[in-house]
Enzyme design. Structure first.
Site, PDB file in Angstrom:
ATOM      1  N   SER A 169     130.963  87.915  72.075  1.00 40.00           N
ATOM      2  CA  SER A 169     130.604  87.271  73.346  1.00 40.00           C
ATOM      3  C   SER A 169     129.870  85.969  73.060  1.00 40.00           C
ATOM      4  O   SER A 169     129.271  85.793  71.986  1.00 40.00           O
ATOM      5  CB  SER A 169     129.692  88.196  74.160  1.00 40.00           C
ATOM      6  OG  SER A 169     129.117  87.515  75.257  1.00 40.00           O
ATOM      7  N   TYR A 182     122.367  94.076  74.476  1.00 39.88           N
ATOM      8  CA  TYR A 182     123.756  93.607  74.458  1.00 39.88           C
ATOM      9  C   TYR A 182     123.862  92.324  73.634  1.00 39.88           C
ATOM     10  O   TYR A 182     124.756  92.177  72.794  1.00 39.88           O
ATOM     11  CB  TYR A 182     124.230  93.370  75.893  1.00 39.88           C
ATOM     12  CG  TYR A 182     125.638  92.829  76.014  1.00 39.88           C
ATOM     13  CD1 TYR A 182     126.730  93.685  75.975  1.00 39.88           C
ATOM     14  CD2 TYR A 182     125.868  91.459  76.188  1.00 39.88           C
ATOM     15  CE1 TYR A 182     128.028  93.192  76.097  1.00 39.88           C
ATOM     16  CE2 TYR A 182     127.153  90.956  76.311  1.00 39.88           C
ATOM     17  CZ  TYR A 182     128.228  91.828  76.265  1.00 39.88           C
ATOM     18  OH  TYR A 182     129.512  91.334  76.382  1.00 39.88           O
ATOM     19  N   LYS A 186     126.103  91.880  70.163  1.00 37.86           N
ATOM     20  CA  LYS A 186     127.202  90.920  70.051  1.00 37.86           C
ATOM     21  C   LYS A 186     126.979  89.930  68.904  1.00 37.86           C
ATOM     22  O   LYS A 186     127.943  89.467  68.279  1.00 37.86           O
ATOM     23  CB  LYS A 186     127.395  90.185  71.380  1.00 37.86           C
ATOM     24  CG  LYS A 186     127.957  91.081  72.487  1.00 37.86           C
ATOM     25  CD  LYS A 186     129.314  91.645  72.095  1.00 37.86           C
ATOM     26  CE  LYS A 186     129.944  92.482  73.169  1.00 37.86           C
ATOM     27  NZ  LYS A 186     131.293  92.971  72.809  1.00 37.86           N
TER      28      LYS A 186
END
Length: 278
Positions: A169, A182, A186
């Site tokens: 991401s 998160y 990533k």
């Protein structure tokens, strides 16, 4: 005269390169390849599965829910594409094994893995993240792609090599406020990609990474769900629009094809010009 001849050769060579890169000389660049795509019944994963199949691959889609798998398979088969599917929770070893076994049983092997599954179970400060949330996030977002890759390597070796694409991401480069674990997970995938690329290169298996920016999917819905918020997000992008899942699909197909045979360990950002340097 000699220079004119050289210029003519250069012009013809450039024309051949241009035609090849535009797909004018070759169709179905993934013909007869077998591809597994995790979390591929919606959003970016679904768009990738569709594009790989359009480019000639036999694709096995997967998701945690049978209903979603059935719907995705029906849609893509209805478009005349070679697509099958099975339930797979990437955090469960037995599900990963079944996904691999399904591809081998139906198509005789595996050439491509696109690891797309991810979760974001928390919004808030990093200081408020519980151990349970850390475990869930890292299990699905980091450990599962590593173990999924490990599971397909023996099958890829039997076919002389293969290609893995791990979906990270833009948050790996530019952390999104509130998405603390998160973001970390990533960023970890960038390192996983580099490490796997080094280890698997002698086996003729390439490993690359896709880092999508703000793509309009149900997963990112909270970032664009009202018009005012969407317009605000557009103002932060150099290309003044949100991305669509299809913006990611062609890049993945390219990375899985022979056109990218000398590319490994790289991360391609599809982020509308969002700054992307660690």
């Amino acid at each position: 005269m000699h220079k004119a001849g050289q210029l003519g050769l250069c012009a013809r060579a450039w024309n051949s390169v241009r035609m090849a890169s535009s797909g004018m000389t070759r169709r179905d660049p993934l013909a007869n390849k077998v591809a597994l795509v995790t979390a591929s019944t919606d959003g970016i994963g679904f768009a990738i599965a569709r594009r790989l199949a359009q480019d000639g691959a036999h694709v096995v889609v997967s998701s945690r829910k049978q209903q979603n798998v059935d719907q995705a398979v029906a849609t893509l088969q209805g478009e005349g594409l070679s697509v099958t599917g099975t339930v797979c929770h990437v955090g469960k070893a037995e599900d990963r094994e079944r996904l691999v076994a399904t591809a081998v049983k139906l198509h005789g092997g595996i050439d491509i893995l696109v690891s797309n599954a991810a979760v974001n179970p928390f919004f808030g400060s990093l200081m408020d993240v519980t151990e349970e949330v850390w475990d869930k996030t890292l299990d699905i977002n980091v450990k599962a792609p590593a173990l999924m890759t490990k599971a397909v390597v023996p099958e890829m070796e039997k076919r002389g090599g293969g290609s893995v694409v791990i979906v990270s991401s833009i948050a790996a480069f530019s952390p999104s406020p509130g998405f603390s674990p998160y973001n970390v997970s990533k960023t970890a995938l960038l390192g996983l990609t580099k490490t796997l690329a080094i280890e698997l290169a002698p086996r003729n298996i390439r490993v690359n990474c896709l880092a999508p920016g703000l793509i309009k999917t149900s997963f990112s819905r909270m970032l664009w769900m009202d018009k005012e918020k969407e317009e605000s997000m557009k103002e932060t992008l150099r290309i003044r629009r949100l991305g669509e899942p299809e913006d990611c699909a062609g890049i993945v197909s390219f990375l899985c094809s022979e056109d990218a045979s000398y590319i490994t360990g790289e991360t391609v950002v599809v982020g509308g010009g969002t700054p992307s340097r660690l």
